[in-house]
Write a protein that holds these residues in place. Structure first.
Motif, mmCIF file in Angstrom:
data_model
loop_
_atom_site.group_PDB
_atom_site.id
_atom_site.type_symbol
_atom_site.label_atom_id
_atom_site.label_comp_id
_atom_site.label_asym_id
_atom_site.label_seq_id
_atom_site.Cartn_x
_atom_site.Cartn_y
_atom_site.Cartn_z
ATOM 1 N N LEU A 28 -4.878 2.062 -51.411
ATOM 2 C CA LEU A 28 -5.631 2.660 -52.511
ATOM 3 C C LEU A 28 -4.900 2.515 -53.844
ATOM 4 C CD1 LEU A 28 -6.961 5.847 -50.713
ATOM 5 C CD2 LEU A 28 -8.328 3.922 -51.537
ATOM 6 N N LYS A 29 -3.577 2.633 -53.812
ATOM 7 C CA LYS A 29 -2.804 2.454 -55.051
ATOM 8 C C LYS A 29 -2.918 1.023 -55.565
ATOM 9 C CE LYS A 29 0.596 6.126 -54.658
ATOM 10 N NZ LYS A 29 2.022 6.452 -54.563
ATOM 11 N N VAL A 30 -2.945 0.053 -54.645
ATOM 12 C CA VAL A 30 -3.122 -1.344 -55.032
ATOM 13 C C VAL A 30 -4.532 -1.560 -55.577
ATOM 14 C CG1 VAL A 30 -3.280 -3.700 -54.130
ATOM 15 C CG2 VAL A 30 -1.360 -2.260 -53.476
ATOM 16 N N MET A 31 -5.524 -0.989 -54.900
ATOM 17 C CA MET A 31 -6.918 -1.147 -55.319
ATOM 18 C C MET A 31 -7.172 -0.563 -56.706
ATOM 19 S SD MET A 31 -9.141 -2.816 -53.615
ATOM 20 C CE MET A 31 -10.697 -2.176 -54.161
ATOM 21 N N GLU A 32 -6.455 0.491 -57.021
ATOM 22 C CA GLU A 32 -6.628 1.180 -58.298
ATOM 23 C C GLU A 32 -6.363 0.246 -59.485
ATOM 24 O OE1 GLU A 32 -5.382 5.636 -59.706
ATOM 25 O OE2 GLU A 32 -3.861 4.448 -58.700
ATOM 26 N N LYS A 33 -5.468 -0.722 -59.295
ATOM 27 C CA LYS A 33 -5.075 -1.618 -60.386
ATOM 28 C C LYS A 33 -5.496 -3.067 -60.150
ATOM 29 C CE LYS A 33 -1.024 1.202 -61.417
ATOM 30 N NZ LYS A 33 -1.454 2.366 -60.700
ATOM 31 N N ALA A 34 -6.148 -3.326 -59.022
ATOM 32 C CA ALA A 34 -6.461 -4.698 -58.614
ATOM 33 C C ALA A 34 -7.502 -5.359 -59.517
ATOM 34 C CB ALA A 34 -6.963 -4.706 -57.181
ATOM 35 N N LYS A 35 -7.357 -6.663 -59.648
ATOM 36 C CA LYS A 35 -8.322 -7.471 -60.413
ATOM 37 C C LYS A 35 -9.170 -8.341 -59.494
ATOM 38 C CE LYS A 35 -6.740 -6.153 -64.414
ATOM 39 N NZ LYS A 35 -7.377 -5.009 -65.009
ATOM 40 N N VAL A 36 -8.564 -8.882 -58.423
ATOM 41 C CA VAL A 36 -9.294 -9.763 -57.499
ATOM 42 C C VAL A 36 -9.082 -9.341 -56.047
ATOM 43 C CG1 VAL A 36 -9.270 -11.793 -58.999
ATOM 44 C CG2 VAL A 36 -7.408 -11.432 -57.395
ATOM 45 N N ARG A 37 -10.051 -9.718 -55.223
ATOM 46 C CA ARG A 37 -9.979 -9.472 -53.779
ATOM 47 C C ARG A 37 -9.406 -10.719 -53.100
ATOM 48 N NH1 ARG A 37 -12.629 -5.149 -51.923
ATOM 49 N NH2 ARG A 37 -13.888 -3.983 -53.409
ATOM 50 N N HIS A 38 -8.948 -10.567 -51.865
ATOM 51 C CA HIS A 38 -8.326 -11.678 -51.146
ATOM 52 C C HIS A 38 -8.925 -11.807 -49.750
ATOM 53 C CE1 HIS A 38 -5.478 -10.509 -54.274
ATOM 54 N NE2 HIS A 38 -5.065 -11.748 -54.236
ATOM 55 N N ASP A 39 -8.923 -13.051 -49.255
ATOM 56 C CA ASP A 39 -9.367 -13.269 -47.881
ATOM 57 C C ASP A 39 -8.181 -13.032 -46.950
ATOM 58 O OD1 ASP A 39 -7.765 -15.522 -48.006
ATOM 59 O OD2 ASP A 39 -9.406 -16.960 -47.847
ATOM 60 N N LEU A 40 -8.359 -13.320 -45.672
ATOM 61 C CA LEU A 40 -7.313 -13.028 -44.687
ATOM 62 C C LEU A 40 -5.999 -13.757 -44.960
ATOM 63 C CD1 LEU A 40 -9.417 -13.040 -41.409
ATOM 64 C CD2 LEU A 40 -8.451 -11.074 -42.603
#
Length: 125
Positions: A52-64
């Motif tokens: 959640l802490k990473v998601m809070e500042k994330a810009k892009v999503r990643h695949d596996l």
């Protein structure tokens, strides 16, 4: 199951924001996987404080494999922030309740001790 995902896939190991539909990618690579177990593991992973802490500042999503993909929307970032705030608030309330209970217990103990002293003092005469 979660340990297996973290060992096998960089996106889980590094707590990268996962792409939407990651469950389908996992099932494509691991067809023998129990869906319910996988969804439970995904829920634990995506609900973790670190994710959640990473998601809070994330810009892009990643695949596996950790390859960047779609953008993380403001809505998803705001949701992660809200979940974290709720958790921190609950934890603060829990700690306050513990402190209040400990203080009340100490006050009761001191009161009983004082009563015992008074009883001992006046029962001698």
């Amino acid at each position: 199951m979660l340990k297996q995902l973290q060992t096998q896939f960089p996106a889980f190991r590094d707590f990268l924001p996962l792409s939407i539909g990651i469950d389908k990618q996992i099932l494509a690579r691991m067809p023998d996987l129990d869906r319910k177990t996988m969804r439970t593991a995904l829920g634990i992973h995506t609900g973790s404080l670190r994710y959640l802490k990473v998601m809070e500042k994330a810009k892009v999503r990643h695949d596996l494999d950790g390859t960047p993909g779609a953008e993380v929307t403001d809505t998803h970032r705001a949701h992660a922030t809200q979940v974290l705030q709720d958790r921190f608030k609950k934890e603060a309330e829990r700690k306050k309740a513990e402190r209040d209970a400990a203080a009340a217990e100490e006050a009761t103990r001191l009161h009983a001790e004082k009563l015992n002293q008074l009883t001992a003092k006046f029962s001698r005469k």
